[in-house]
Structures are given as structure tokens and as C-alpha cells.
Design an enzyme around this catalytic site. Sequence first.
Site, PDB file in Angstrom:
ATOM      1  N   LEU A  77      11.092   1.115   7.145  1.00  0.00           N
ATOM      2  CA  LEU A  77      10.320   1.625   5.845  1.00  0.00           C
ATOM      3  C   LEU A  77      11.091   2.817   5.415  1.00  0.00           C
ATOM      4  CD1 LEU A  77       7.925   1.080   4.045  1.00  0.00           C
ATOM      5  CD2 LEU A  77       6.965   3.076   4.920  1.00  0.00           C
TER       6      LEU A  77
ATOM      7  N   LYS B  63       6.304  -1.997   1.995  1.00  0.00           N
ATOM      8  CA  LYS B  63       5.295  -1.650   2.566  1.00  0.00           C
ATOM      9  C   LYS B  63       4.168  -2.379   2.331  1.00  0.00           C
ATOM     10  CE  LYS B  63       3.296   3.122   3.306  1.00  0.00           C
ATOM     11  NZ  LYS B  63       3.441   3.112   4.826  1.00  0.00           N
TER      12      LYS B  63
ATOM     13  N   TYR C  62       0.770  -1.210  -0.095  1.00  0.00           N
ATOM     14  CA  TYR C  62       0.096   0.016   0.115  1.00  0.00           C
ATOM     15  C   TYR C  62       0.957   1.151   0.092  1.00  0.00           C
ATOM     16  CZ  TYR C  62       0.782   0.910   4.854  1.00  0.00           C
ATOM     17  OH  TYR C  62       1.440   1.322   6.279  1.00  0.00           O
TER      18      TYR C  62
ATOM     19  N   GLU D  46      11.891   2.144  14.481  1.00  0.00           N
ATOM     20  CA  GLU D  46      10.838   3.358  13.779  1.00  0.00           C
ATOM     21  C   GLU D  46       9.846   3.392  14.470  1.00  0.00           C
ATOM     22  OE1 GLU D  46       9.619   2.589   9.884  1.00  0.00           O
ATOM     23  OE2 GLU D  46       9.880   0.483  10.256  1.00  0.00           O
TER      24      GLU D  46
HETATM   25  N1  PDD Z   1       3.067   4.838   7.332  1.00  0.00           N
HETATM   26  N2  PDD Z   1       7.513   3.692   8.807  1.00  0.00           N
HETATM   27  C1  PDD Z   1       6.287   3.015   9.059  1.00  0.00           C
HETATM   28  C2  PDD Z   1       6.449   1.544   9.519  1.00  0.00           C
HETATM   29  C3  PDD Z   1       5.271   3.474   8.258  1.00  0.00           C
HETATM   30  O1  PDD Z   1       4.170   2.705   8.308  1.00  0.00           O
HETATM   31  C4  PDD Z   1       5.172   4.757   7.609  1.00  0.00           C
HETATM   32  C5  PDD Z   1       4.141   5.263   7.035  1.00  0.00           C
HETATM   33  C6  PDD Z   1       6.640   5.575   7.640  1.00  0.00           C
HETATM   34  C7  PDD Z   1       6.586   6.864   7.122  1.00  0.00           C
HETATM   35  O2  PDD Z   1       6.573   6.775   5.602  1.00  0.00           O
HETATM   36  P1  PDD Z   1       6.110   7.885   4.630  1.00  0.00           P
HETATM   37  O3  PDD Z   1       6.959   9.144   5.069  1.00  0.00           O
HETATM   38  O4  PDD Z   1       6.455   7.502   3.430  1.00  0.00           O
HETATM   39  O5  PDD Z   1       4.964   8.118   4.931  1.00  0.00           O
HETATM   40  C8  PDD Z   1       7.490   4.970   8.342  1.00  0.00           C
HETATM   41  C9  PDD Z   1       1.749   5.519   6.601  1.00  0.00           C
HETATM   42  C10 PDD Z   1       1.609   6.935   6.763  1.00  0.00           C
HETATM   43  C11 PDD Z   1       0.522   4.662   7.160  1.00  0.00           C
HETATM   44  O6  PDD Z   1       0.685   3.412   7.315  1.00  0.00           O
HETATM   45  O7  PDD Z   1      -0.646   5.127   7.253  1.00  0.00           O
END
Ligand code: PDD
Length: 287
Positions: free
Chosen positions: A207, A151, A33, A183
Site C-alpha cells: 500500500l 486499499k 476504504y 509491509e
Molecule cells: N492501514 N500498509 C497497509 C497494508 C495498511 O493497511 C496501511 C494502513 C498502511 C499505511 O498507510 P497509511 O499511512 O496511509 O495509513 C500500509 C490502516 C491504518 C488501517 O487499515 O486501519
Amino acid sequence: MTRTVYVNGQYLPETEATVSIFDRSFLMADGVYEVTSVLGGKLIDFEGHLKRLERSLTELGMEKPEAFDQLLDIHRELVRLNDIDEGMIYLQVSRGSAGDRDFVFPDPAVVKPTLVLFTQSKPGLANSPAAQKGIKVISIDDIRWGRRDIKTVQLLYPSMGKMMAKKAGCDDAWMVEDGMVTEGTSNNAYIVKDGKIITRQLSNDILHGITRAAVLRFAREAQMEVEERPFTIAEAQAADEAFITSASTFVFPVVEIDGTQLGSGTPGPVAKRLREIYLDESLKTAI
Ligand code: PDD
């Protein structure tokens, strides 16, 4: 208001959109996703999200959905149809439905990926109270699988982490493996010490955040020092500041970790400045 969502080539009211009960994302979490934020009706960092989606698909040997090259148009059409000013667009691709349950992947020549997109309207996203106040985090063990760079929709443990945080009266959890912070449950984690921004280096352990890439680029352009290395919870508790980044939060200051207040317990200047720069610069390139 009934949302209009996108499923496999069709724009439908959310009440009429369906996916098979045999869909592999439902049975096996066999799906990936992306979440792209929308500000002023425009997409933030769309190219980055599209590239990461392509990488996630490649890493799992999953076919691109037929509409891959139309994804920008589909995102924009959903923004238009749902009149989104501030919010997010959720996109999910699964390996599809073979019409039964089987651990073995279906033949991609026969079973096509499932593509679903929907909007989430969040008025006030850019002015969230958490950005002014900061958030409180707890630490939890990181017991996720070893390919966190992909992801995937395996979000049970991150959901449990958010629930553990909620139960502790906090907003989120930072995950720790071998004594080092990986993270946040849905965001990347940073500390600031003597003006230096410290965040874990990229690997399969985290991620590769699209917001992280942009924020670190802007920080370096603004002559801020960045060090990419792991850190402990104790080091974070002794830091001057801490913050998180993600597409849905942009930059949120962290003001408390496992009950220890950071600095004065209010958002620090580095996190505040990075949030401002990120929002300014991202709006300039929003499409
Ligand atoms: N989550 N680390 C994890 C485990 C994440 O699920 C996310 C993003 C990030 C940050 O990635 P980005 O900057 O590309 O959004 C880091 C999204 C926002 C979610 O699951 O809703």
C-alpha cells in the site's frame, strides 16, 4: 455514547444506520476504504487520503460516490457531532447493492456506490504507550492478492496476521514474499542502518502509505538518507533500528523481530525523531 455515523447522505445514530445484506462489500469484499487520523479535532493528511481513495476507485472501475466532493465537510461534521479530539475517521465506499448476489458488476448507471463513514475516538492517540516502548513483530508469509496498492476491504489475511502475532505474544506481523519484507499487516515497514532509512519501494506489492510519503519527505528535508529497496528479515534483525508508519500509529518503533531484539531493545533515535517531526509538521497542516 451512541456515535453519529454517515450512511449515503444521512447522519444517523449508529444503531439506526443500515446497509443492505446484498451490498457488494459484504458479499464480495468489493469495496475500498480510508482511515484518516484526527488530532486536536483536525484531520491529518486529508488531501493524501482523498487522492488515494480516488485512485483506488479508478483502479477498480468503481464510480465515485455522489458526495465525493463533500467528503471534507462530512469528515468535519462527524468530528463535530461526535466531539472527536483524537482518533480516526473510517470511510468505506462499496460498489453498492444490486439487490441480489452476482459476480458480475452491476450497471453503475443503475446501482450507486454505498458510502459509509464513522468515527473512532482514541484519546491519547498522539501519546500512545507503544510509541514510548516500541512494538514486537513476527514475520509471516505474504499470501495476499497482487494489488496491495489498492486499499480494499479484503482484510481477512491481515486480521489473521495480527492474531498470529498476538498468539506469539507480539504486537504485529511483517509479511514476507520471495524472502523480502513487503509491509506490516496494516502499516509500512522500515529499518535503519548506519543512519540510513531503508523501506521497500512503491509498487503493486504494498500500500502506498500516506504516512510513508510524509515521513520520507520530512526525513529527506531533515537531510536523513533514504533508500527505497526491499530488505530481508535477517537484515532487519541486524539493523540498528526498525519502525512502522500508518495513519493510526504515525511512527511506532519496532524493538524485536522474530524474537531477536534490535540494538538495546528500546526505541531508536531515528524513529523517535521521525515521530516528533511527523507529529509537529502534520499538526501544522491539519485541517
Ligand atoms: N492501514 N500498509 C497497509 C497494508 C495498511 O493497511 C496501511 C494502513 C498502511 C499505511 O498507510 P497509511 O499511512 O496511509 O495509513 C500500509 C490502516 C491504518 C488501517 O487499515 O486501519
